[in-house]
Design a protein around this motif. Structure first.
Motif, mmCIF file in Angstrom:
data_model
loop_
_atom_site.group_PDB
_atom_site.id
_atom_site.type_symbol
_atom_site.label_atom_id
_atom_site.label_comp_id
_atom_site.label_asym_id
_atom_site.label_seq_id
_atom_site.Cartn_x
_atom_site.Cartn_y
_atom_site.Cartn_z
ATOM 1 N N SER A 73 11.246 3.360 3.317
ATOM 2 C CA SER A 73 10.743 4.713 3.490
ATOM 3 C C SER A 73 11.678 5.510 4.408
ATOM 4 O O SER A 73 12.082 5.008 5.462
ATOM 5 C CB SER A 73 9.337 4.672 4.092
ATOM 6 O OG SER A 73 8.933 5.951 4.535
ATOM 7 N N TYR A 79 9.028 0.045 6.412
ATOM 8 C CA TYR A 79 8.121 0.047 5.269
ATOM 9 C C TYR A 79 8.854 0.499 4.016
ATOM 10 O O TYR A 79 9.819 1.261 4.082
ATOM 11 C CB TYR A 79 6.923 0.981 5.523
ATOM 12 C CG TYR A 79 5.957 0.434 6.542
ATOM 13 C CD1 TYR A 79 4.784 -0.203 6.151
ATOM 14 C CD2 TYR A 79 6.232 0.538 7.904
ATOM 15 C CE1 TYR A 79 3.892 -0.717 7.085
ATOM 16 C CE2 TYR A 79 5.345 0.027 8.849
ATOM 17 C CZ TYR A 79 4.187 -0.597 8.435
ATOM 18 O OH TYR A 79 3.316 -1.121 9.358
ATOM 19 N N ASP A 82 6.568 2.624 -1.105
ATOM 20 C CA ASP A 82 5.170 2.570 -1.565
ATOM 21 C C ASP A 82 4.185 2.330 -0.424
ATOM 22 O O ASP A 82 2.974 2.185 -0.650
ATOM 23 C CB ASP A 82 4.999 1.500 -2.644
ATOM 24 C CG ASP A 82 5.242 0.085 -2.126
ATOM 25 O OD1 ASP A 82 5.585 -0.075 -0.930
ATOM 26 O OD2 ASP A 82 5.074 -0.859 -2.912
ATOM 27 N N GLY A 83 4.676 2.250 0.817
ATOM 28 C CA GLY A 83 3.799 2.109 1.962
ATOM 29 C C GLY A 83 3.547 0.686 2.419
ATOM 30 O O GLY A 83 2.872 0.471 3.432
ATOM 31 N N THR A 84 4.070 -0.317 1.705
ATOM 32 C CA THR A 84 3.883 -1.711 2.114
ATOM 33 C C THR A 84 4.956 -2.102 3.127
ATOM 34 O O THR A 84 6.096 -1.623 3.066
ATOM 35 C CB THR A 84 3.955 -2.655 0.906
ATOM 36 O OG1 THR A 84 5.217 -2.478 0.235
ATOM 37 C CG2 THR A 84 2.830 -2.367 -0.069
#
Length: 398
Positions: A73, A79, A82-84
């Motif tokens: 990100s 991260y 996709d936010g994971t």
């Protein structure tokens, strides 16, 4: 009679009380979904100790497995887009050989705080271990039609069962692949196989056997609730972690077909559906000591019943230190005496290793040659021996 307070688990599946039935012809198993496999890459990078230990430099290390099909990100390089959270795995040492490759111990890593340019400043240990099954694609292709155990189906099944959130099923973390290898990253168990603990002790006291037997039943409950037959239940396929036992090795698992009220084959366990027997699967399903007589005889079988048969063998080994017979077939005199003639208590008395009367009664009712007469999971859970409050809780999984 409720088993919930005894086992400390969610309500049993309604199908746990359904006995074996041959009213409907056997059917083929239902397939699992395709496994979720991401692109992976092994790299060389800098590793630091955990922040709790000061994040001191460990060094530049090889064999760091990373996912490479997602970008970090822009707002938080720890991260993915996709936010994971980004995790990597430092493959440290080989634990054992496997049919398609090997099982390795690995350290879980996370991205260290990036430098001023936003670049990956290396990885730091999280303090957690993982187990990685490293599978050679070449062996998968060459052995795919020769062995019942299927590594791709094992990943699919493990991912499917992981959705249950149960602490009694080995958890699938991620599956990664490069051109040569498939890496199945799994939760790590620190206590080894339950079989090793029995072998070390010679045999368990009944209170200790009762503790571990209930742990096994918790895993069986998850399988039955999700309509899955393991086919390779054994003490060797129960891993100890702290004071819990987890079912592993899902390569022979099958999804059990059900018949709904409209006569359609369905995969889900739902009210009103009827569990079907499965078509014969050959003799190569599981370990010889644990195979049910219908598997040995290559007959159609009920998936729940053969797993519970194996659980009966596991309990027998825990309380005696030896298997009840070499193979579940009439030519084996111990099988003939215990499972066909139903003289298991006499056999154990002759061996001078008879457990309590209630234990022998449970074993006899689980190890019955005719699957239609074996106990269901609900009956096993409600048996007086299982419900006995005299339980010895192990320390550190021993």
């Amino acid at each position: 009679m409720s088993t919930f307070s005894t086992l400390g688990t969610p309500p049993l599946s309604p199908h746990s009380s359904h006995p074996y039935s041959s009213l409907h012809p056997p059917a083929s198993s239902i397939g699992f979904s395709q496994p979720s496999i991401s692109s992976g890459l092994r790299i060389r990078h800098t590793i630091y100790d955990t922040p709790q230990r000061g994040s001191t430099l460990i060094g530049l290390k090889d064999n760091i497995l990373v996912r490479n099909d997602l970008q970090p990100s822009p707002s938080n390089p720890r991260y993915y887009e996709d936010g994971t959270e980004i995790f990597a795995y430092w493959i440290y040492k080989k634990l054992k050989k496997a049919i398609y490759g090997g099982v390795y111990l690995a350290y879980e890593l996370r991205v260290k705080v990036p430098n001023e340019k936003g670049e990956n400043g290396g990885y730091e240990l999280t303090g957690n271990y993982v187990a990685i099954k490293k599978i050679e694609w070449g062996k998968v292709r060459s052995l795919s039609n020769r062995l019942i155990e299927d590594p791709l189906k094992e990943i699919s099944c493990t991912q499917f069962l992981t959705t249950s959130g149960s602490p009694h099923i080995l958890k699938a973390l991620v599956a990664l692949s490069d051109e040569k290898y498939l890496y199945s990253v799994l939760s790590y168990c620190n206590g080894g196989e339950l079989f090793d603990h029995v072998e070390k002790s010679g045999r368990f006291s009944e209170p200790l056997a009762r503790y571990w037997f209930k742990e096994i039943l918790k895993g069986i409950q998850v399988l039955q609730t999700l309509g899955v037959c393991h086919r390779d239940m054994s003490l060797e396929n129960m891993m100890v972690h702290n004071s819990s036992a987890l079912i592993i090795d899902m390569g022979m698992c099958l999804r059990i077909p059900y018949l709904d009220s409209g006569g359609n084959i369905v995969s889900g366990v739902s009210s009103g559906a009827v569990r079907r027997c499965l078509l014969k699967a050959g003799r190569g399903c599981g370990k010889p000591n644990y195979m049910s007589p219908e598997i040995v005889a290559e007959k159609p079988f009920d998936g729940f019943s053969i797993d519970l048969w194996a659980c009966g063998v596991m309990l027998f080994i825990m309380v005696t230190g030896v298997p009840p017979f070499d193979r579940a077939q009439p030519q084996d005199p111990r099988f003939q005496m215990s499972a066909i003639n139903r003289q298991l208590s006499q056999m154990l008395t002759n061996w001078n290793m008879a457990p309590s009367d209630t234990c022998m009664d449970l074993l006899q009712r689980m190890l019955v040659a005719n699957p239609a007469e074996r106990l269901t999971l609900e009956e096993v859970c409600n048996h007086p021996w299982t419900r006995d409050s005299n339980v010895s809780v192990p320390r550190h999984g021993t």
